[in-house]
Design an enzyme around this catalytic site. Sequence first.
Site, PDB file in Angstrom:
ATOM      1  CD  GLU A  17      38.975  60.216  63.697  1.00  0.00           C
ATOM      2  OE1 GLU A  17      40.210  60.096  63.784  1.00  0.00           O
ATOM      3  OE2 GLU A  17      38.320  59.920  62.680  1.00  0.00           O
ATOM      4  CG  ASP A 109      37.446  60.704  52.211  1.00  0.00           C
ATOM      5  OD1 ASP A 109      38.314  59.874  51.873  1.00  0.00           O
ATOM      6  OD2 ASP A 109      36.830  60.644  53.295  1.00  0.00           O
ATOM      7  CD  GLN A 179      40.201  53.618  57.791  1.00  0.00           C
ATOM      8  OE1 GLN A 179      39.555  53.787  58.818  1.00  0.00           O
ATOM      9  NE2 GLN A 179      40.161  54.446  56.758  1.00  0.00           N
TER      10      GLN A 179
END
Length: 290
Positions: A17, A109, A179
């Site tokens: 990532e 977010d 996560q």
Amino acid sequence: MKIVDLIKEKKPFLSLEFFPPKDKESWPAFFEVVEKLKVLNPLFASVTYGAGGGTQSNSLEIVKKMKQDMGIEPLAHLTCVGASPENISYFINSLREAGVENILALRGDAPADDANFDFSKQAFKQGSDLVTYVNENHPGMGIAVAGYPEAHLESPSIKEDFKWMKYKVDEGGELIITQLFFDNRVYFDFCDRLSQMGINVPVVPGVLPIMSLKSAKFILSLCGAAIPGKYLSALEKAHAEGGDDAVYRLGIDYATKQAQGLLDGGAPGVHLYTLNRAKACLEIGQALKF
């Protein structure tokens, strides 16, 4: 090609990532990191963008370059913040024109500079809304979703969290990326619970190497992952005796052993949160036995 199909052909695997810099002047250094990590032969690389979609156009350019110039299969992040059906469709159509066939559907977010931000007022309120929209309006697109082995910070209960996890998969999620976590038992318990619920899509564990005590505490405050007490004590002792250099060494060793334990335990692969740091990721990736 859909990532879920690539997984069937090659597992176990490593995926990465990246968080692209907002400033285009920093792109050459960013792509230098990506180029260095190609030696790890990642199955795919997920590409984030900032809260509010402010760097979504940058993300589009970067995933195109990864796909067309660097030969890396990208997984483009897609979030609800500031999204409309029109710009979601534009983004996906642009991806497809570039040969990119996979997205990671996330709520995202809230913008840090908007204290009154309200997800209930967004066109897409949850990541599941994006999954439904993409599946219905862009059939054939590969859809990955996020999983929370320790439950989402805002979830009222673990039971509620699993309910929405199943809903996202039922609506079209083909792949779960978790996560970060630090205790592998959490991941395997999560997978067992999903299996009992009839969820049988690949669940790829996310691993984050801790590189400094300060960054560890900041990251954990954002996602709520728990550090095992012995590991936290060891990090604090390492910092007291040798500063961040010692923390880095311990963090890389722990992440390597954690990733190997996941692979040995049957995880389809490991998703490494790179923090755009080539050296650390190379140390971990090259030490793994597949």
